[in-house]
Scaffold this motif. Sequence first.
Motif, PDB file in Angstrom:
ATOM      1  N   PHE A 170      16.546  36.646  64.008  1.00 26.94           N
ATOM      2  CA  PHE A 170      17.190  37.640  64.869  1.00 26.94           C
ATOM      3  C   PHE A 170      18.187  36.953  65.791  1.00 26.94           C
ATOM      4  O   PHE A 170      17.920  35.869  66.334  1.00 26.94           O
ATOM      5  CB  PHE A 170      16.144  38.395  65.688  1.00 26.94           C
ATOM      6  CG  PHE A 170      15.172  39.178  64.852  1.00 26.94           C
ATOM      7  CD1 PHE A 170      15.495  40.451  64.409  1.00 26.94           C
ATOM      8  CD2 PHE A 170      13.958  38.628  64.473  1.00 26.94           C
ATOM      9  CE1 PHE A 170      14.620  41.173  63.621  1.00 26.94           C
ATOM     10  CE2 PHE A 170      13.068  39.337  63.687  1.00 26.94           C
ATOM     11  CZ  PHE A 170      13.402  40.611  63.257  1.00 26.94           C
TER      12      PHE A 170
ATOM     13  N   LYS B 121      15.872  42.108  67.850  1.00 28.07           N
ATOM     14  CA  LYS B 121      14.444  42.027  67.536  1.00 28.07           C
ATOM     15  C   LYS B 121      13.720  43.294  67.959  1.00 28.07           C
ATOM     16  O   LYS B 121      12.806  43.768  67.270  1.00 28.07           O
ATOM     17  CB  LYS B 121      13.828  40.806  68.227  1.00 28.07           C
ATOM     18  CG  LYS B 121      12.406  40.522  67.800  1.00 28.07           C
ATOM     19  CD  LYS B 121      11.904  39.215  68.382  1.00 28.07           C
ATOM     20  CE  LYS B 121      10.502  38.908  67.865  1.00 28.07           C
ATOM     21  NZ  LYS B 121       9.994  37.614  68.390  1.00 28.07           N
TER      22      LYS B 121
ATOM     23  N   MET C 240      21.214  43.764  61.854  1.00 25.60           N
ATOM     24  CA  MET C 240      20.033  43.671  62.710  1.00 25.60           C
ATOM     25  C   MET C 240      19.422  42.271  62.675  1.00 25.60           C
ATOM     26  O   MET C 240      18.923  41.763  63.687  1.00 25.60           O
ATOM     27  CB  MET C 240      18.985  44.698  62.272  1.00 25.60           C
ATOM     28  CG  MET C 240      17.714  44.706  63.100  1.00 25.60           C
ATOM     29  SD  MET C 240      16.602  46.058  62.663  1.00 25.60           S
ATOM     30  CE  MET C 240      16.191  45.628  60.959  1.00 25.60           C
TER      31      MET C 240
ATOM     32  N   VAL D 259      17.732  51.432  56.643  1.00 26.67           N
ATOM     33  CA  VAL D 259      17.721  49.966  56.772  1.00 26.67           C
ATOM     34  C   VAL D 259      18.010  49.402  55.392  1.00 26.67           C
ATOM     35  O   VAL D 259      17.428  49.853  54.397  1.00 26.67           O
ATOM     36  CB  VAL D 259      16.358  49.455  57.278  1.00 26.67           C
ATOM     37  CG1 VAL D 259      16.378  47.935  57.405  1.00 26.67           C
ATOM     38  CG2 VAL D 259      16.005  50.089  58.607  1.00 26.67           C
TER      39      VAL D 259
ATOM     40  N   LEU E   9       9.735  43.059  54.730  1.00 21.85           N
ATOM     41  CA  LEU E   9      10.096  43.976  55.812  1.00 21.85           C
ATOM     42  C   LEU E   9       9.074  45.109  55.928  1.00 21.85           C
ATOM     43  O   LEU E   9       8.631  45.463  57.029  1.00 21.85           O
ATOM     44  CB  LEU E   9      11.495  44.537  55.557  1.00 21.85           C
ATOM     45  CG  LEU E   9      11.944  45.671  56.497  1.00 21.85           C
ATOM     46  CD1 LEU E   9      12.151  45.132  57.904  1.00 21.85           C
ATOM     47  CD2 LEU E   9      13.211  46.333  55.984  1.00 21.85           C
TER      48      LEU E   9
ATOM     49  N   SER F 298       6.407  45.698  59.037  1.00 23.49           N
ATOM     50  CA  SER F 298       6.497  46.937  59.815  1.00 23.49           C
ATOM     51  C   SER F 298       5.199  47.738  59.790  1.00 23.49           C
ATOM     52  O   SER F 298       5.114  48.784  60.424  1.00 23.49           O
ATOM     53  CB  SER F 298       7.648  47.800  59.289  1.00 23.49           C
ATOM     54  OG  SER F 298       8.882  47.111  59.375  1.00 23.49           O
TER      55      SER F 298
ATOM     56  N   PHE G 169      14.102  45.948  65.444  1.00 19.95           N
ATOM     57  CA  PHE G 169      13.158  45.750  64.341  1.00 19.95           C
ATOM     58  C   PHE G 169      11.758  46.240  64.727  1.00 19.95           C
ATOM     59  O   PHE G 169      11.071  46.885  63.931  1.00 19.95           O
ATOM     60  CB  PHE G 169      13.122  44.268  63.967  1.00 19.95           C
ATOM     61  CG  PHE G 169      12.138  43.927  62.892  1.00 19.95           C
ATOM     62  CD1 PHE G 169      12.413  44.209  61.566  1.00 19.95           C
ATOM     63  CD2 PHE G 169      10.923  43.324  63.204  1.00 19.95           C
ATOM     64  CE1 PHE G 169      11.509  43.902  60.567  1.00 19.95           C
ATOM     65  CE2 PHE G 169      10.012  43.021  62.212  1.00 19.95           C
ATOM     66  CZ  PHE G 169      10.306  43.306  60.890  1.00 19.95           C
TER      67      PHE G 169
END
Length: 921
Positions: A494, A500, A482, A318, A196, A200, A503
Motif C-alpha cells: 500500500f 490501506k 489502491m 475492485v 484479496l 477480506s 482496503f
Amino acid sequence: LIPCFLIITDSAFSCQNPDDFVDASSPGDIVIGGLFAVHSKTLCPEEYPIKPVIQNCAGFEIQIFLQTLAMIHAIEMINNSTLLSGVTLGYEIYDTCADVTKAMASALRFLAKFNASEDVVEFKCNYSDYIPRIKAVTGASYSEVSMAVSRLLALQLIPQVSPASSAEILSDKIRFPSFFRTIPSDFHQTRAMAHLICESGWNWIGVIATDDDNGRFALESFGVQAMANSVCIAFKEMLPAYLSDNTFHTKVDHAIEKIVKETRVNVIVVFMRQIHVLKLFKKAIERNVNKIWIASDNWSAAVKISTIPNIRRLGTIVGFGFKSGDIATFQDFLRNLHEKPTDNNKFLREYIKLSSICAHLEYHDFQMCISNKSQDDLLQNVENNQQIWRDDFLNANVEPGFIRSTILAVYAIAQAIKGQCKDRNCKDPSAVTPWELLEELKNVTVIDDDKEIKFDSNGDMSTSYNVLLWKEIDGHMEITTMAEYDAEKGNFVFEDEEKKQEFLDLKKVQSTCSQHCRPGQMKKVTESPHTCCYECVYCPENHYSNQTDMDYCYPCNNKTYWAPVNSTACYRKTIHFLTWTDWFAIFLLLLSAFGVVLVLSVCVIFTKNLSTPVVKASGGLTVCYIILFSHFLIFLSTVFFIDEPTEFKCKSRQALFGISFALCISCILIKSLKILLAFSFDPKLQNFLKCVYKPIPTVVTCTGIQVIICTFWLIFRTPYVEQNFSIPRSIILECNEGSIVAFGIMLSYIAALAFVCFIFAFKGRKLPENYNEAKFITFGMLIYFIAWIVFIPVYATTFGKYLPAVEIIVVLISNYGILCCTFLPKCYVIIYKQETNTKSAFLKMVYTYSTKSAGSVAVSQISLDSKSSSSRATVSDSCKPETNSVNGNCHFQVPGQRLIKGKALPKNASRTMARKRLCSI
C-alpha cells in the motif's frame, strides 16, 4: 437513447485481394506482424458459415485500437533511434475481430514466403532456411486466439509476443514453444484475486466467465487458487463468447437471476471481455444489483465500462490491472495523431469517420456512438469530407497497462533483432530467420522505468499488478490505484494509510456461507458439498483456537497446559503438592513434633531414673537410647514427605523410614527374646533361645539386611520426581517409588521382623503385673499390623497431593503405637508407682512369679508320675518366703518342706528358680 446498431466500415468490407486484408502497414527491412481484435465480432448473414469466405467485422473497440497505435508508436520510436543502427522496422497489422478463424487467416499470411507473388505458403520438412513474410508477431488480444495462432506459428518457430493473452496454459513451452508475453500469467492474477478475497474475509462467491478457452482456463486456475485459500464458489455462470450467439441475452438474464437469488453471495468475480461486461452490467443496473465485483485484467481499467450511466448503483468494483509505466510520449503521439496520414491505416480512417459522425454527443454518448452507430448513418456521411477531431477522447480512454505491455512487446522483438544483427546485414531480409530470432528473444533484457525486465523460462514477464478501485469522485467514476500486488512475493503493498484503509473498508461487506466462527470455536462441516458451509462448535477440553474460522482446534501440545471448553488459549496447569502451609500438613507436622517431644521426654525420664529396676529391666539405657533414636528418625522421616518433592527427598524418605523402623523392631525383638529367655520354663525353648540370643549381631544383621535392600533399591530402581497428570487442570508433583516391588520388599521385611517379634512377645505375655512389657510389645505389634494392613488399599486407591499424607499417617500411627506401648507403661511406673520401682518390691514380685511358676511345673510333674503309678498326688505348700539381702545378693529361706506322696521336695528348689529368674533379668 442511441440506437444500438452495429456498423460495417471500409475496414470490414469483404476483401477482394490479399492486400485488402491488411488493416495497417508500413514497409521496413524487417517486418513485424500484429494481431489485434479492433472489432468485437464478425458478421455472418447466416446462422453459421456456408462458404469459406472471410467474414466482415463489426463493433469498433477503442481500447484495442489504441493498442495498435501503441505498436505503431513504438516502431516509429525505434526507427527514429539508434537502437537498430540503420535497420528499419516495418509492420503489418491485422484485425482478428475476436474470432479464431479470422486470426488463423492472418497467421497464414504471416507464414507466406517472402516476396512471393501470390502469398504462397510452401510445405517443407525443414523450415530452417525458409524466409516468411514477417519475422515476429505482436498479439493477439485474447488467449483463445493466441492459442490457435501460436500453434500455427510454431510450425516455422516464428516468435509471438502477446501484450494481453494471459491464459496460464500458454506458459507450456512444449505446446507453445514460440509464445512469449509481456504480462504475467493468469496464475498470478487468480492467486492475487483469491488472496484479496481471503484477506477480506469472504469465502462464498460467484464467478461469471465467457465460454471460451480464456474464460475456462481462467475459471479453472481461479478454482484451484480459491480452494487453496479456503474460498468456495457458490455458482459459476458461463456466457457465450460471441455476441452473435442467440442464447447470449437469455444466459445474461439467467446469470442476473442467479446473483439476485443467492443473497449470501455479495462478491462476484468476472472473467469476461469488455463488451460482455458492458452487456452484463446494463442488465444488472436495471435489476438494482448491488455487489462487490472483482474485475479481471481484461476490463479492470475499461473507461467504456466506468462511464456507464448509474454505474455506482452496481456497488464496489475492485480489479487487477497490469502495472503501468511512463506513457507520456505515447500521449503526445495521440495528440498529434490527426496530423498523421491515413492511407496505410484503415483503423485510423474508420475512427476519424466515426468521431466525425458522433462529435456532437456528450462523452459517454460519443463513446457508445462510436461502438454502436448504425451502418446507414455511416454511409450517409461518407460523402462528408469534414473531419471533426476530439483531442481528449483517445487519451481519456487509454488503459496504461495494456499500452505499456504492447510497447514492451515491440521493444523485446527489437532487442532480439539487435542481437542478431550485430554481425549481419539485416537490410537483407534473408539475413535473419524467425527461429534464430526466437532463440535470441529468450535472453533479451528490456529496460522499463529504469528496471531491467526479461522473460522467464516460461516466456512470461513477471511484472506486478495494480489493484484498482473504482471510486466516485465529483459525480464521475474514477479508476484509482489502491495497492500494488507483488506477483513474486504474493503480497499487497500500500502506498499510504489512506489506501490501506480503503482496503480495510472492503471487509465491512460480508460474503460468507456461514457466520464466522469466533476464536474458541471450530468449523463442523454440514451435509453441504462446500467446505465453506459449516456450523460453529466449541473447541473441546484441552483444545483451543485463536483465530476466526478455524477448521480444527489445536491441542495443547504440552501436558503441562490445559484449556477449558470454548478456549482461545492454553493455560499452564497448576502444580500441586503437600505444602508446608497446607492445614493438613501442619496438623501432621504437629503430630510429628509432638512425637519428637515425647521421645525426648522419655529419654529424659529414663536418664534421670537410670538406676531404677524398671530402666534396668528395659534392657539398659543403651538399648533404650537406640530404640528412642530410631523413633526419632521415624518421626523425622515424615518431614521428607512434605513440600515440593525433590530427588533427594524421594530417595531419602523411604530409606530413612525403612532402616529406622528395622532398627527399632530389631531392638524390640532382642528385648522379646530376652524376656522369653528369662521367664520360660521349657527346657527345649530355653536351649533354642540361648543359641539365638545374640543382641549385637542380631541387631546389626537385621538392620543390615534392610540397609542392603534399600541400597539395591536406590542403585537399580531409584525413586524419582514424577508429574501426575491424572487431574485435568492440575499437575501433581509426587515421588515415584521407582519399583513397587522394592518398596514392597522393604515393607515386607519390616513386617516379617514385627511378626517374629510379635510371636516371641506373645509367648512371654504372662509376666509379673508391674513388668508386663511383653504384653505391651504384643499390643504395639498389633497396632503396627492393623495400620499397615489398612494402609495398602488406601494407598493404592488414593491420588492427588494428599497421597504422601496417607503414608505419613500410617507411619505416625505405627510409630506412636510402638513408642507408647514400649515406654509409656514404664514411664507410668517410674512417675506414679515409685513404691513398686524399688529393688525389694521388684525381687518380691519376681519371687512370687517364680514360686507360682515352679509350683505349676511341680504339679505337672506329679500328674505325670501319678499317671504312671496310677496314684494320686497331693501337694501342699505352706511355705512363706523371707528375703534378705547380703552384699547385694538375694537369699531365700524356705521354712517348710513340700511333700509329694510323703516325700519332701528339695528345700532349695524354689530358691534355685528364683535365682535363675533374677539373674536372667
